[in-house]
Design an enzyme around this catalytic site. Structure first.
Site, mmCIF file in Angstrom:
data_model
loop_
_atom_site.group_PDB
_atom_site.id
_atom_site.type_symbol
_atom_site.label_atom_id
_atom_site.label_comp_id
_atom_site.label_asym_id
_atom_site.label_seq_id
_atom_site.Cartn_x
_atom_site.Cartn_y
_atom_site.Cartn_z
ATOM 1 N N HIS A 19 -9.127 -8.897 3.854
ATOM 2 C CA HIS A 19 -9.448 -7.954 2.468
ATOM 3 C C HIS A 19 -10.656 -7.325 2.634
ATOM 4 C CE1 HIS A 19 -5.826 -10.133 1.198
ATOM 5 N NE2 HIS A 19 -5.654 -8.885 0.582
ATOM 6 N N ASP B 68 9.255 -11.288 5.840
ATOM 7 C CA ASP B 68 8.058 -11.574 4.878
ATOM 8 C C ASP B 68 8.433 -11.880 3.271
ATOM 9 O OD1 ASP B 68 6.050 -10.706 6.662
ATOM 10 O OD2 ASP B 68 6.403 -8.367 6.130
ATOM 11 N N LYS C 136 -6.022 5.566 -16.967
ATOM 12 C CA LYS C 136 -6.306 5.232 -15.564
ATOM 13 C C LYS C 136 -7.075 6.601 -15.230
ATOM 14 C CE LYS C 136 -4.414 5.964 -11.229
ATOM 15 N NZ LYS C 136 -4.806 4.682 -10.412
ATOM 16 N N HIS D 207 6.193 -14.716 6.621
ATOM 17 C CA HIS D 207 4.850 -14.745 6.401
ATOM 18 C C HIS D 207 4.710 -14.741 4.872
ATOM 19 C CE1 HIS D 207 0.660 -13.104 5.704
ATOM 20 N NE2 HIS D 207 1.389 -12.114 4.946
ATOM 21 N N ILE E 102 0.278 -9.435 11.461
ATOM 22 C CA ILE E 102 1.340 -9.460 10.512
ATOM 23 C C ILE E 102 2.250 -8.534 10.459
ATOM 24 C CG2 ILE E 102 1.779 -10.428 7.932
ATOM 25 C CD1 ILE E 102 0.202 -12.472 9.665
ATOM 26 N N GLY E 103 1.941 -7.414 10.838
ATOM 27 C CA GLY E 103 2.915 -6.341 10.858
ATOM 28 C C GLY E 103 2.334 -5.011 10.689
ATOM 29 N N ARG F 284 -0.409 8.090 -17.478
ATOM 30 C CA ARG F 284 -1.535 7.647 -17.153
ATOM 31 C C ARG F 284 -2.639 7.947 -17.183
ATOM 32 N NH1 ARG F 284 -0.534 6.677 -10.818
ATOM 33 N NH2 ARG F 284 0.453 8.552 -11.202
ATOM 34 N N LYS G 72 -2.886 -13.627 -12.064
ATOM 35 C CA LYS G 72 -1.881 -13.153 -12.863
ATOM 36 C C LYS G 72 -1.783 -13.818 -14.354
ATOM 37 C CE LYS G 72 0.951 -12.011 -9.124
ATOM 38 N NZ LYS G 72 1.836 -10.825 -9.341
HETATM 39 N N1 GLN Z 1 4.443 -7.018 7.106
HETATM 40 C C1 GLN Z 1 3.698 -6.846 6.083
HETATM 41 C C2 GLN Z 1 2.396 -5.895 6.492
HETATM 42 O O1 GLN Z 1 1.796 -6.448 7.422
HETATM 43 C C3 GLN Z 1 3.428 -7.917 5.129
HETATM 44 C C4 GLN Z 1 2.530 -7.511 3.794
HETATM 45 C C5 GLN Z 1 2.218 -8.648 2.841
HETATM 46 O O2 GLN Z 1 2.336 -9.851 3.124
HETATM 47 N N2 GLN Z 1 1.813 -8.355 1.583
HETATM 48 O O3 GLN Z 1 1.713 -5.082 5.696
HETATM 49 ZN ZN ZN Z 2 0.458 -11.066 3.440
#
Ligand code: GLN
Ligand code: ZN
Length: 766
Positions: A695, A600, A19, A642, A432-433, A16, A112
């Site tokens: 994000h 997920d 990079k 998810h 979400i986790g 790499r 992508k």
């Molecule tokens: N459960 C994962 C998290 O919360 C889901 C990540 C994802 O959707 N990329 O990090």
């Molecule tokens: Zn996600």
């Protein structure tokens, strides 16, 4: 004589190097001259590898400082004008600013590259876009190669694909309206290449593997007629799918050769060869540029021999696509099992395979070529090895019944039982986790992996993290909790490491975008779960609270999609094997008293084939794999899923068919665009459209989230609406996480209050 070549070589370097040099330059720790030296060294090294292996030409033009599409724009002078840079004198720093943005200008968008995990920078088309000349880097690189004594085959992204892959920003009716201005720019480049003594230029038109409408299709012939006027011989390169649907168009195209991806689509050969123009080169892409397996050379040779008969000198042997999508060199893998290693070939090894095929076609006895012997041994051992084949797993897949992919009862019945069990308020809140992955967490994990932190100490450290996360969520008054995933470095790797059939490399890096590289695991054998993977963590977390704790798993499609996969069985078979392993985990979680389990599938949409005609087949098996994984539990157990990072409107019926009790889905960045799809399609189960973007470190305010929730209420009935962020919180810091979640819970509570007030009011009236 058949000729051997590749469509491109990875540019990052086996260690790499690119990079690290890019990042040092961005930090100001490396001068531009030193960065340029690193680039030149890498190019020179990669060309030598190609020459030493015995390729007939080296690939020039596959190097890019950040991205090949951006390099093409820089070459043609078509960089976005909004940055205010002079395209004729674009500096390297300015080039990087286009890719990365600066305080005044947001970066170019990234997306992508077809169905790969490589991301290119999206050209920005406006009515004012001009292509009147750009940087000389390509010509300098050509001169370098020539000075080093190489015969160079140039590679360029073609004009039609370039236009297609861009995005209209303003004032332009159709992207093709720019073609008349773009072609002269290409002509200039081609004429210069010809003058510099280049014999062949490979022009990539990967959009030919898509279903194109008439306007796009008719653009090709006049465009190439114009380009061919003063140019080296043109090899038109297609890859990632069949181009048989455009056979007619291809036959009449004024080009000297066409490259076909025969790994992805061997079936396209027959229809295309039926009318192959006299004297046209066929570059047969037979060595897989998208995967890491050693080629079954004898098998490929059998496929090539009749082609040789028909085409003679006009047959070339090649990689299926650029080798950009595979790691650089297997010889750096010092800790792989030797048998498993003998099955693999990275970019450097693939060069030898291509050359061995050429030698065999040109009359050398295959038996004496070392590559053929090695390939034979590998092919045999892959067909019988106990490292790959697990009869127990195969039997379970064979014996799957439709009932295994179906919950016991319909959603309406399940949800009634679940509601009785959990008694959640209206608009339940959850996350979400993952929670912030602090430095301390990462250090503890790494120390444990190195052997510097004993297992019990590691366990203690992670349990402490879980305790903190649970406590914080209770303080925030979130309704459905998570354990925070501190023990996971990566959502695929974590599970892969515990499953039989998954392999990992030390250095198998592949460029994802710019200086970012990923090191995907590879699935070499039947996937089997020897023991529970997450139960201990989830059970511990549940013991800390009386609120429901979600178990947290990565789904079968995502496990597949983010790995290199077996090429000796269909993807769907591998997906079902993973699904069965995860099904056992789901059932074990249930047995351990975990009442909600999230599976997920962020990569679910990413797996869609390039041609929409192939979508139904993919969606059928992908949905089935998810359901196999999710359907072993009682009605009272609530299954969540998810998804994120893609548009979902066109596959909503299949998402619904997954029949998860609850789906949480990214949508806040697009201002709940997802909900547009609900006009035509009423999503039947519970749903949590993300109310804030994770994000950005920015803390969303309560009214913003209320507004999004009100929007969601327009199409989702109140009793089915959840409140949650867009995705996991692992990349965030704690202060902003707490502040954002506080606001989110507040928004949900205000909504609850307003609804019950409304109901009371209604009640009094009657
Ligand atoms: N459960 C994962 C998290 O919360 C889901 C990540 C994802 O959707 N990329 O990090
Ligand atoms: Zn996600």
């Amino acid at each position: 004589m058949a000729l051997a070549h590749i469509l491109g070589f990875p540019r990052i370097g086996a260690q790499r190097e690119l990079k690290f040099a890019q990042e040092a330059f961005w930090r100001g720790d490396l001068t531009e001259a030193a960065l340029r030296d690193v680039g030149a060294d890498l190019r020179s090294r990669h060309w030598s590898l190609q020459k030493k292996a015995g390729l007939d030409a080296v690939s020039v033009g596959d190097f890019a400082w950040y991205d090949q599409v951006l390099n093409t724009l820089a070459l043609l002078g078509g960089v976005p004008a909004r940055f205010g840079f002079d395209p004729k004198n674009l500096s390297l720093s300015e080039y990087f600013t286009l890719a990365r943005g600066n305080p005044q200008h947001f970066a170019m968008e990234m997306t992508k590259w077809f169905d790969t995990n490589y991301h290119y920078l999206v050209p920005e088309w406006t009515a004012d876009t001009r292509f009147d000349g750009g940087v000389d880097w390509l010509f300098e690189e050509l001169a370098e190669a020539q000075a080093q004594g190489h015969k160079a085959k140039l590679t360029l992204i073609g004009p039609v694909s370039l236009l297609y892959l861009g995005k209209i920003k303003s004032g332009l009716g159709h992207k093709l309206d720019l073609l008349p201005q773009l072609l002269p720019a290409y002509r200039k480049v081609l004429a210069r290449l010809q003058a510099a003594g280049v014999e062949w230029v490979q022009i990539d038109e990967p959009v030919l593997t898509l279903e194109l409408d008439a306007k796009w299709k008719t653009a090709f012939t006049p465009a190439y007629a114009e380009l061919a006027q003063e140019a080296p011989k043109i090899l038109l390169a297609t890859y990632f799918e069949s181009v048989a649907g455009h056979a007619e168009l291809l036959h009449h195209l004024p080009v000297d050769g066409v490259h076909l991806d025969l790994v992805r689509s061997p079936a396209q050969l027959e229809p295309l060869l039926a009318h192959w123009p006299q004297g046209r080169v066929l570059s047969a892409g037979v060595v897989d540029g998208r995967n890491i397996w050693r080629t079954d050379l004898s098998e490929v040779l059998k496929q090539l021999q009749p082609l040789k008969q028909q085409l003679g000198e006009q047959l070339w042997i090649a990689s299926s696509c650029s080798l950009l999508h595979v790691p650089v060199d297997l010889s750096f893998e010092t800790s792989l099992d030797t048998e498993v290693k003998s099955w693999l070939a990275f970019a450097t090894q693939k060069l030898d395979e291509i050359v061995a095929l050429k030698q065999a076609l040109n009359g050398q006895a295959a038996q004496v070529l070392p590559q053929f012997t090695a390939s034979q041994v590998a092919t045999h051992s892959r067909s019988v090895s106990s490292r790959i084949h697990n009869p127990l797993v195969k039997k379970r897949v064979d014996e799957l019944t439709p009932a295994d992919a179906q919950r016991n009862n319909a959603f309406s019945e399940r949800i009634a039982r679940q509601q009785a069990r959990f008694n959640l308020p209206l608009f339940p809140t959850t996350t979400i986790g993952s929670f912030p992955q602090t430095k301390a967490i990462r250090q503890a994990r790494a120390a444990h992996k190195r052997g510097d932190l004993g297992y019990l100490d590691y366990l203690d450290a992670m349990r402490e993290e879980i305790r903190i996360v649970v406590e914080k969520q209770e303080q925030l008054d979130i309704d459905v909790l998570v354990h925070g995933e501190p023990e996971r470095n990566d959502m695929v790797e974590y599970f892969g490491e515990q499953l039989w059939g998954y392999g990992f490399t030390l250095n198998g890096w592949v460029q994802s975008y710019g200086s970012r590289c990923v090191k995907p695991p590879f699935i070499y054998g039947d996937v089997y779960r020897p023991e529970a993977m997450t139960v201990g963590w989830s059970q511990f977390a549940q013991s800390l609270t009386s609120r429901p704790m979600k178990g947290m798993l990565t789904g079968p499609v995502t496990m597949l999609q983010w790995s290199f996969v077996r090429d000796d069985q269909p993807r769907e078979t591998t997906a079902l094997q993973i699904a069965l392993a995860l099904r056992d985990e789901v059932c074990d979680l249930e047995k351990a008293g975990i009442g909600m389990i999230q599976i997920d599938e962020p990569a679910f949409r990413e797996g869609l084939p390039l041609k929409s005609g192939d979508w139904p087949h993919y969606l059928d098996w992908a949905v089935r794999a998810f359901k196999v994984c999710a359907s072993g539990v009682a009605d009272e157990t609530q299954i969540h899923t998810h998804m994120c990072y893609s548009e979902f409107n066109d596959i909503l019926p299949w998402i619904a068919a997954m029949d998860a009790d609850v789906i949480t889905i990214e949508t806040s960045r697009s201002d709940m665009e997802l909900l547009d799809g609900f006009g035509e399609f009423a999503y039947p189960n519970e749903i949590g459209p993300g109310v804030y973007d994770i994000h950005s470190p920015r803390v969303p305010r309560v009214p913003e989230m209320q507004r999004l929730l009100q929007k969601a209420r327009g199409v989702i009935p109140d009793r089915r609406l959840w409140v949650n962020p867009d995705c996991g919180l692992k990349t965030r810091d704690w202060p902003e996480t707490i502040a954002a979640l506080e606001n989110m819970v507040q928004a949900a509570k205000l909504l609850r209050a307003s609804v019950s007030e409304h109901e009371e009011h209604e009640g009094n009236c009657c």
